[in-house]
Design a protein around this motif. Structure first.
Motif, PDB file in Angstrom:
ATOM      1  N   UNK A 308       0.805  -1.231   0.000  1.00  0.00           N
ATOM      2  CA  UNK A 308       0.000   0.000   0.000  1.00  0.00           C
ATOM      3  C   UNK A 308       0.831   1.271   0.000  1.00  0.00           C
ATOM      4  N   UNK A 309       2.011   1.185  -0.635  1.00  0.00           N
ATOM      5  CA  UNK A 309       2.857   2.368  -0.765  1.00  0.00           C
ATOM      6  C   UNK A 309       2.517   3.163  -2.018  1.00  0.00           C
ATOM      7  N   UNK A 310       1.903   2.496  -2.995  1.00  0.00           N
ATOM      8  CA  UNK A 310       1.416   3.173  -4.200  1.00  0.00           C
ATOM      9  C   UNK A 310      -0.002   2.686  -4.479  1.00  0.00           C
ATOM     10  N   UNK A 311      -0.773   3.479  -5.209  1.00  0.00           N
ATOM     11  CA  UNK A 311      -2.149   3.075  -5.507  1.00  0.00           C
ATOM     12  C   UNK A 311      -2.219   2.309  -6.835  1.00  0.00           C
ATOM     13  N   UNK A 312      -3.414   1.797  -7.143  1.00  0.00           N
ATOM     14  CA  UNK A 312      -3.601   0.961  -8.336  1.00  0.00           C
ATOM     15  C   UNK A 312      -3.335   1.756  -9.611  1.00  0.00           C
ATOM     16  N   UNK A 313      -3.720   3.039  -9.616  1.00  0.00           N
ATOM     17  CA  UNK A 313      -3.503   3.883 -10.791  1.00  0.00           C
ATOM     18  C   UNK A 313      -2.018   3.983 -11.111  1.00  0.00           C
ATOM     19  N   UNK A 314      -1.212   4.251 -10.092  1.00  0.00           N
ATOM     20  CA  UNK A 314       0.232   4.394 -10.302  1.00  0.00           C
ATOM     21  C   UNK A 314       0.848   3.068 -10.745  1.00  0.00           C
ATOM     22  N   UNK A 315       0.383   1.960 -10.137  1.00  0.00           N
ATOM     23  CA  UNK A 315       0.889   0.636 -10.518  1.00  0.00           C
ATOM     24  C   UNK A 315       0.582   0.341 -11.983  1.00  0.00           C
ATOM     25  N   UNK A 316      -0.663   0.594 -12.390  1.00  0.00           N
ATOM     26  CA  UNK A 316      -1.076   0.336 -13.780  1.00  0.00           C
ATOM     27  C   UNK A 316      -0.269   1.177 -14.758  1.00  0.00           C
ATOM     28  N   UNK A 317      -0.098   2.455 -14.414  1.00  0.00           N
ATOM     29  CA  UNK A 317       0.684   3.344 -15.277  1.00  0.00           C
ATOM     30  C   UNK A 317       2.119   2.851 -15.408  1.00  0.00           C
ATOM     31  N   UNK A 318       2.700   2.409 -14.301  1.00  0.00           N
ATOM     32  CA  UNK A 318       4.085   1.937 -14.311  1.00  0.00           C
ATOM     33  C   UNK A 318       4.253   0.703 -15.182  1.00  0.00           C
ATOM     34  N   UNK A 319       3.368  -0.280 -14.965  1.00  0.00           N
ATOM     35  CA  UNK A 319       3.469  -1.528 -15.730  1.00  0.00           C
ATOM     36  C   UNK A 319       3.255  -1.267 -17.216  1.00  0.00           C
ATOM     37  N   UNK A 320       2.268  -0.437 -17.540  1.00  0.00           N
ATOM     38  CA  UNK A 320       2.009  -0.130 -18.948  1.00  0.00           C
ATOM     39  C   UNK A 320       3.192   0.582 -19.601  1.00  0.00           C
ATOM     40  N   UNK A 321       3.854   1.437 -18.827  1.00  0.00           N
ATOM     41  CA  UNK A 321       5.006   2.156 -19.385  1.00  0.00           C
ATOM     42  C   UNK A 321       6.165   1.194 -19.653  1.00  0.00           C
ATOM     43  N   UNK A 322       6.360   0.235 -18.749  1.00  0.00           N
ATOM     44  CA  UNK A 322       7.434  -0.747 -18.947  1.00  0.00           C
ATOM     45  C   UNK A 322       7.131  -1.661 -20.129  1.00  0.00           C
ATOM     46  N   UNK A 323       5.864  -2.101 -20.239  1.00  0.00           N
ATOM     47  CA  UNK A 323       5.483  -2.943 -21.373  1.00  0.00           C
ATOM     48  C   UNK A 323       5.544  -2.147 -22.678  1.00  0.00           C
ATOM     49  N   UNK A 324       5.284  -0.844 -22.568  1.00  0.00           N
ATOM     50  CA  UNK A 324       5.359   0.013 -23.751  1.00  0.00           C
ATOM     51  C   UNK A 324       6.763   0.086 -24.321  1.00  0.00           C
ATOM     52  N   UNK A 325       7.757  -0.025 -23.441  1.00  0.00           N
ATOM     53  CA  UNK A 325       9.155  -0.036 -23.894  1.00  0.00           C
ATOM     54  C   UNK A 325       9.378  -1.182 -24.878  1.00  0.00           C
ATOM     55  N   UNK A 326       8.750  -2.322 -24.592  1.00  0.00           N
ATOM     56  CA  UNK A 326       8.951  -3.517 -25.414  1.00  0.00           C
ATOM     57  C   UNK A 326       8.321  -3.391 -26.794  1.00  0.00           C
ATOM     58  N   UNK A 327       7.289  -2.562 -26.899  1.00  0.00           N
ATOM     59  CA  UNK A 327       6.584  -2.447 -28.180  1.00  0.00           C
ATOM     60  C   UNK A 327       7.450  -1.794 -29.251  1.00  0.00           C
TER      61      UNK A 327
END
Length: 349
Positions: A308-327
């Motif tokens: 609970x150090x970050x919220x779901x919005x921040x987690x989703x944004x982070x994961x999407x940004x990392x996966x976006x690197x792969x695209x």
């Protein structure tokens, strides 16, 4: 060149401070210092507003720590109210400076970024290769860039565009709130990497280099991301000759130096290693260190979310940004591996 006056009041207005707060707090709602500031938000904003009007505002000291991203970096974190001021300033002066930047400057700018820089680099490589059937790439970066930014030079550049004494005084307060080990007596140097304003000031500072390269040297195929830049040309000697001129300009005008161990001239066919990607003649792949860093960061973000150090919005944004690197690379197998790793991390008890 358009000159800007009387914009200090726009920056310190309650409306701008509120808008800056809305931008600042995104992804930070679970931070204790942010929660404490928001608990008395109205009082804090009015006090800050009045301090700015009365010219009583003083930037506080920084908290410093180290991160590995991927290399070890010394970060200096300001108090919430100071970071709020950084956002308030950035909201108003970013639109002033951004139009004067060259098209191929990609760091800390809207609608730019790493992926746009890589796409543009591919276009340049293809153009030179197809036209001349040979291609060389000069790669450079500036040694200890943020620590070496000269305060007097930076303020002088800003003052040429902004003729608002109150605002320039406020910017001086922020710029002079930090100095690195490269400062000598009254010649202060250095900007803290953690400040939002530092990112804009870095572009303002290196725009001098960009304009020299484009206007004076007339170099066509040039890309810069922060202090890392590349030049593409069919003639290796052309790159060597211009490297000398660029090195002299950086030393004389910006009081900096190129990193001697990070200057290279290579054939495009050998692969161009830039911003975490390696661009090969028939494929673009992620640098091995980048792959490892992405996997490590995703696992860290999931752990922070579970705690609970970050919220779901921040987690989703982070994961999407990392996966976006792969695209932007030939990485189907790696993407599947990362998705499986994400699933396993969430399944862990």
């Amino acid at each position: 060149m358009k000159i800007y006056k009387n914009i200090f009041n726009d920056i310190i207005s309650m409306n701008n401070l509120l808008l800056a707060w809305d931008e600042f707090k995104k992804g930070k709602r679970n931070k204790i210092d942010v929660q404490n500031f928001e608990l008395y938000l109205e009082d804090n904003l009015f006090n800050l507003h009045n301090d700015l009007i009365d010219k009583k505002y003083k930037h506080n000291k920084y908290t410093d720590f180290y991160i590995n991203d991927p290399k070890k970096r010394h970060i200096h974190k300001a108090l919430v109210k100071d970071r709020l001021i950084h956002h308030a300033i950035h909201r108003i002066i970013y639109p002033i400076f951004d139009p004067i930047f060259i098209f191929d400057s990609y760091s800390s700018r809207k609608n730019k970024g790493v992926h746009k820089a890589i796409s543009r680099l591919k276009v340049f490589l293809n153009k030179v290769n197809q036209t001349h059937n040979k291609c060389f790439v000069l790669k450079c970066d500036i040694k200890k860039f943020f620590s070496s930014i000269d305060h007097n030079i930076l303020i002088k550049i800003i003052s040429e565009k902004i003729k608002d004494e109150e605002l320039v005084c406020l910017l001086k307060e922020i710029i002079n709130s930090f100095e690195s080990e490269f400062s000598i007596n009254k010649d202060k140097k250095g900007l803290p990497i953690g400040n939002l304003t530092s990112q804009l000031f870095a572009n303002v500072y290196l725009n001098e280099l960009d304009q020299f390269i484009k206007q004076n040297l007339k170099i066509k195929y040039y890309i810069r991301y922060a202090d890392d830049f590349v030049i593409i040309h069919q003639d290796k000697n052309y790159l060597i000759n211009n490297l000398i001129k660029i090195d002299n300009f950086i030393k004389e005008k910006l009081k900096m130096s190129l990193h001697p161990n990070k200057i290279s001239i290579r054939k495009c066919s050998q692969g161009v290693d830039y911003l975490g990607y390696v661009i090969l003649p028939k494929a673009t792949v992620l640098r091995t260190k980048t792959k490892r860093r992405i996997l490590k960061k995703i696992k860290l973000r999931i752990k922070e979310y579970k705690n609970k150090k970050i919220d779901k919005f921040f987690l989703t944004q982070s994961i999407n940004s990392y996966l976006g690197v792969l695209s932007h690379a030939n990485s189907y197998k790696l993407k599947q591996k990362l998705k499986q790793s994400i699933k396993e991390s969430f399944d862990e008890k």
